[in-house]
Design an enzyme around this catalytic site. Structure first.
Site, PDB file in Angstrom:
ATOM      1  N   ASP B  19      -6.273   5.395   6.052  1.00 24.76           N
ATOM      2  CA  ASP B  19      -4.849   5.166   5.829  1.00 24.76           C
ATOM      3  C   ASP B  19      -4.116   5.148   7.175  1.00 24.76           C
ATOM      4  O   ASP B  19      -4.077   6.171   7.876  1.00 24.76           O
ATOM      5  CB  ASP B  19      -4.303   6.299   4.941  1.00 24.76           C
ATOM      6  N   ASP B  20      -3.557   4.003   7.527  1.00 20.37           N
ATOM      7  CA  ASP B  20      -2.811   3.858   8.783  1.00 20.37           C
ATOM      8  C   ASP B  20      -3.692   3.984  10.020  1.00 20.37           C
ATOM      9  O   ASP B  20      -3.196   4.319  11.105  1.00 20.37           O
ATOM     10  CB  ASP B  20      -1.665   4.881   8.905  1.00 20.37           C
ATOM     11  N   CYS B  59       1.294   0.579   2.690  1.00 18.35           N
ATOM     12  CA  CYS B  59       0.215   1.108   1.850  1.00 18.35           C
ATOM     13  C   CYS B  59       0.098   0.458   0.470  1.00 18.35           C
ATOM     14  O   CYS B  59      -0.949  -0.082   0.124  1.00 18.35           O
ATOM     15  CB  CYS B  59       0.401   2.609   1.675  1.00 18.35           C
ATOM     16  N   ARG B  63      -2.966  -2.031  -0.741  1.00 15.43           N
ATOM     17  CA  ARG B  63      -3.965  -1.573  -1.708  1.00 15.43           C
ATOM     18  C   ARG B  63      -3.946  -2.420  -2.990  1.00 15.43           C
ATOM     19  O   ARG B  63      -4.993  -2.658  -3.611  1.00 15.43           O
ATOM     20  CB  ARG B  63      -3.724  -0.100  -2.030  1.00 15.43           C
ATOM     21  N   LYS B 112      -6.787   8.425  -1.943  1.00 13.06           N
ATOM     22  CA  LYS B 112      -5.418   7.989  -2.198  1.00 13.06           C
ATOM     23  C   LYS B 112      -5.396   6.775  -3.133  1.00 13.06           C
ATOM     24  O   LYS B 112      -6.130   5.817  -2.938  1.00 13.06           O
ATOM     25  CB  LYS B 112      -4.772   7.618  -0.864  1.00 13.06           C
ATOM     26  N   HIS B 114      -2.016   5.370  -4.880  1.00 11.98           N
ATOM     27  CA  HIS B 114      -0.744   4.768  -4.440  1.00 11.98           C
ATOM     28  C   HIS B 114      -0.433   3.419  -5.088  1.00 11.98           C
ATOM     29  O   HIS B 114       0.194   2.539  -4.485  1.00 11.98           O
ATOM     30  CB  HIS B 114      -0.687   4.645  -2.912  1.00 11.98           C
ATOM     31  N   SER B 137       0.987   8.750  -1.210  1.00  9.94           N
ATOM     32  CA  SER B 137       0.793   9.189   0.167  1.00  9.94           C
ATOM     33  C   SER B 137       0.983  10.689   0.305  1.00  9.94           C
ATOM     34  O   SER B 137       1.689  11.314  -0.492  1.00  9.94           O
ATOM     35  CB  SER B 137       1.781   8.462   1.093  1.00  9.94           C
ATOM     36  N   HIS B 191      -2.913   9.065   8.027  1.00  6.50           N
ATOM     37  CA  HIS B 191      -1.508   9.032   7.592  1.00  6.50           C
ATOM     38  C   HIS B 191      -0.868  10.397   7.861  1.00  6.50           C
ATOM     39  O   HIS B 191      -1.542  11.419   7.769  1.00  6.50           O
ATOM     40  CB  HIS B 191      -1.462   8.707   6.093  1.00  6.50           C
ATOM     41  N   ASP B 243      -5.923   0.380   5.779  1.00  7.75           N
ATOM     42  CA  ASP B 243      -4.997  -0.347   4.899  1.00  7.75           C
ATOM     43  C   ASP B 243      -3.908  -1.124   5.623  1.00  7.75           C
ATOM     44  O   ASP B 243      -3.294  -2.025   5.047  1.00  7.75           O
ATOM     45  CB  ASP B 243      -4.372   0.603   3.861  1.00  7.75           C
ATOM     46  N   ASN B 244      -3.639  -0.728   6.859  1.00  8.77           N
ATOM     47  CA  ASN B 244      -2.636  -1.463   7.661  1.00  8.77           C
ATOM     48  C   ASN B 244      -2.688  -0.908   9.075  1.00  8.77           C
ATOM     49  O   ASN B 244      -3.515  -0.036   9.372  1.00  8.77           O
ATOM     50  CB  ASN B 244      -1.221  -1.346   7.073  1.00  8.77           C
ATOM     51  N   LYS B 259       2.552  -0.579  12.036  1.00  7.23           N
ATOM     52  CA  LYS B 259       2.759  -0.528  10.592  1.00  7.23           C
ATOM     53  C   LYS B 259       4.194  -0.920  10.238  1.00  7.23           C
ATOM     54  O   LYS B 259       5.133  -0.476  10.905  1.00  7.23           O
ATOM     55  CB  LYS B 259       2.478   0.892  10.086  1.00  7.23           C
TER      56      LYS B 259
END
Lengths: 428, 428
Positions: B19-20, B59, B63, B112, B114, B137, B191, B243-244, B259
């Site tokens: 994540d991130d 996010c 996803r 996660k 989300h 998150s 994250h 994810d990003n 992001k």
């Protein structure tokens, strides 16, 4: 000989400042798409300073600092000024032109001013005996050229500005004879809107932005040739830089942030120093230099004296320019308006604020020696450093804020019409 | 043999999504400060895809696309969803778990989610037979774990999440016997807020952010060892990604933006593919792959069938994963909410909008093949490309907007309590 100052003779100084040029936009700073053979040659004949900083991430504050050696907040020019606003460089300030004038320099400014367009802000009221250029940025309205203190009638052809500024600088230099001179040549491009002189349209692989930089490079070449042709090659210190990081286009060379930000990409500037025979050819320095340091360094090089009755933030970086051993630079502070955003001290950079409303994950401590892109907050690994920089920041913040009211008042004070004299800008 | 699919047997698939995580945050993607020996080894045993993209810069949309193969706008999840909001993955959508389930895969999701926290959004309603993780998150409130469809009582110890998710994934894998399985393992870190399992506190030279990544790396290693120990090494496709782009910390490897932005730094993702004996070891690919493509590629690899009654935006990139010659990827579109920000087609990237209110200097056309940092607008040099991409963008924009009302309505529709059944999330 490199590392040795000339005995007796003082150098002429030509300071060329581009507008919003990125630190990665020159061939010698890594651009694969913009051809800058003349600036590259100047770097090859002299010194490229790889960790140079503008004093602020926007035009007016950066220039206020560059010309006074003082943080823009002290000067009361903490933000970009627009036409019809009253703020400008107050009569209290002593520019490097004032300082050099005291020791016999003939000083002229050509190009963008952007330190106020009131009569009392005019370069001729601040140590320059000639001025030709725009009073502010080329995206502001009304747009008019000023020659001396007089607005020039007629529409501005922005495609010709780079050439016109250069021609005026060359003419000024031609007329100085044996007198030492200081030229502040502040190009309008690559600030938006981009306008390109006819021969340079479409020449760059980097598009219109690149065209404007290649055009500036060409005219810098003409100026250098002119100095050489006049026999001034060895007696003239040429400094080439930018006022802040790039904006919508332009390369930060991979550094974080852009113009307006106090991340490295917003405040790093290319800095080339050419002084054949004095500054070692082909040298590169990793010493930190701020554009705040330029006026103080010029004063040191010429035997001039910076004012002693006020805080001066720049320091003498003659040693760096001469390729000699230099001590680490004392802490540098980066502000946006009245907010202290960041502090750099040695390898460390502390961020306290950032542009935008999101304040999460602040403060952040970065180790620029290992993390030049400001990716990893290492405050937990270096709590002592964190504590020290937080204290430095608090002290600076207190000091600057204590001067706020006085500085703003000075920058806003307009002289009486009688004191200013006959000329006033057009369309006000 | 590399480049050849196994005859008959279908691979297990383990998809690990951080994540991130920044595309420059792994040793194998250039990080000098974060040690990721296990992910580096996975890349060395397999393929590193160097131009991989998340489907969106935040996010939830990323996803939504990753699990459906459809742009998040079509799914009605065009923005990050928060607790107590009604939006979520609608019953209309067919996730890759639904698709693989049709051909006999046992599917589980850990970590996660989300994609909505309503009962009808739960992974168990979307093709997964097990779920353990956070519904959104880790910076959102209330924070609770969900096991299956049931909220887990008690406070969440975020320092243990990485281990807990991994343990659950390993346990699930252990129980599958001869059935093929698909595991979606979506780690919570890096994250914010950053929480570190005790053994990893202070281990990374990149500070706490680095600690969380090194912790994830360790547990990815445990999972890979587990697969190997179960004799599943050659029969399991492992995909590792993010994810990003990175947010307040993390490395974009010098790319522009972070992001939230649709500049490269906001949407580029690391992408490692390990499938020993099938995917060539130590390969690097410069082919463009979107995370949109993963479900479609998994379907192709397993003989499953993506739904034919709706637009699917991902394409089969089996060739890229197998290290074979692959055609250029059709255009990719990057949106923020309902605004089309950018289009990538081959070497070109067109930016139409950006985050923030300043719309100057748009649109911009960048040549990523020569200007990966998106510094120079070359639209004047390539007017035909500009025209073509503007047309592509307009068509996509029209198409997406035409589906807006229907997509939003689907994502907001809540099932009746009776239809959902007994369980509902805590504290709603």
């Amino acid at each position: 000989m490199p590392g040795t100052l000339p005995t007796g003779g003082r150098p002429n100084i030509v300071q060329i400042v581009m507008d919003d040029l990125g630190c990665g936009d020159l061939g010698c700073t890594g651009s694969p798409l913009i051809a800058t053979p003349r600036m590259d040659a100047a770097a090859a004949e002299g010194l490229l300073i790889e960790q140079a900083y503008s004093a602020a991430p926007t035009c007016t504050p950066s220039r206020a600092a560059l010309l006074t050696g003082r943080y823009a907040q002290r000067v009361g020019l903490h933000r970009v000024v627009f036409p019809e606003e009253t703020e400008g460089l107050s009569s209290f300030e002593r520019t490097i032109a004032d300082v050099l004038g005291d020791v016999g320099y003939r000083c002229a400014a050509f190009g963008k001013w952007h330190l106020g367009d009131g009569p009392e802000h005019n370069p001729l009221r601040h140590g320059f005996e000639e001025f030709f250029g725009l009073p502010y940025s080329n995206d502001m309205d009304p747009l008019y050229l000023v020659d001396g203190e007089d607005p020039v009638a007629g529409e501005v052809d922005q495609t010709l500005l780079t050439k016109q500024y250069t021609d005026r600088a060359m003419d000024f230099i031609s007329r100085q004879g044996d007198a030492p001179f200081f030229v502040h040549l502040a190009h309008t491009f690559p600030h938006i809107p981009l306008h390109v002189e006819a021969p340079f349209r479409g020449v760059s692989e980097a598009g219109t932005y690149g065209d404007t930089v290649e055009c500036v490079d060409h005219h810098i070449g003409r100026l250098l040739d002119h100095l050489d042709g006049l026999g001034l090659r060895e007696s003239t210190l040429v400094v080439i830089t930018s006022d802040n990081g790039p904006w919508f286009e332009g390369s930060t060379a991979g550094l974080r942030g852009r113009k307006i930000d106090c991340y490295e990409g917003g405040v790093r500037a290319p800095l080339i120093v050419r002084w054949p025979g004095i500054v070692p050819a082909g040298a590169r320095s990793e010493d930190v230099v701020s554009l705040l340091d330029l006026p103080v360094t010029y004063a040191a090089l010429t035997g001039a004296t910076m004012p002693a009755d006020r805080p001066i933030d720049g320091i003498d970086r003659t040693a760096v320019l001469l390729g000699a051993e230099a001590p680490p630079r004392p802490p540098l502070f980066f502000c946006s308006h009245w907010d202290l955003h960041a502090v750099r001290d040695g390898r460390w950079k502390l961020h306290l604020q950032r542009i935008g409303r999101d304040r999460r994950e602040l403060p952040q401590l970065f180790d620029l020696s290992r993390d030049p892109q400001e990716s990893y907050d290492v405050q937990t690994l270096f709590p002592d450093v964190m504590e020290r920089l937080l204290a430095l920041a608090a002290d600076f913040d207190d000091e600057i804020r204590s001067q706020k009211d006085e500085a703003i008042a000075r920058a806003q004070t307009r002289m009486s019409p009688a004191a200013v004299g006959r000329n006033s800008p057009v369309a006000k």
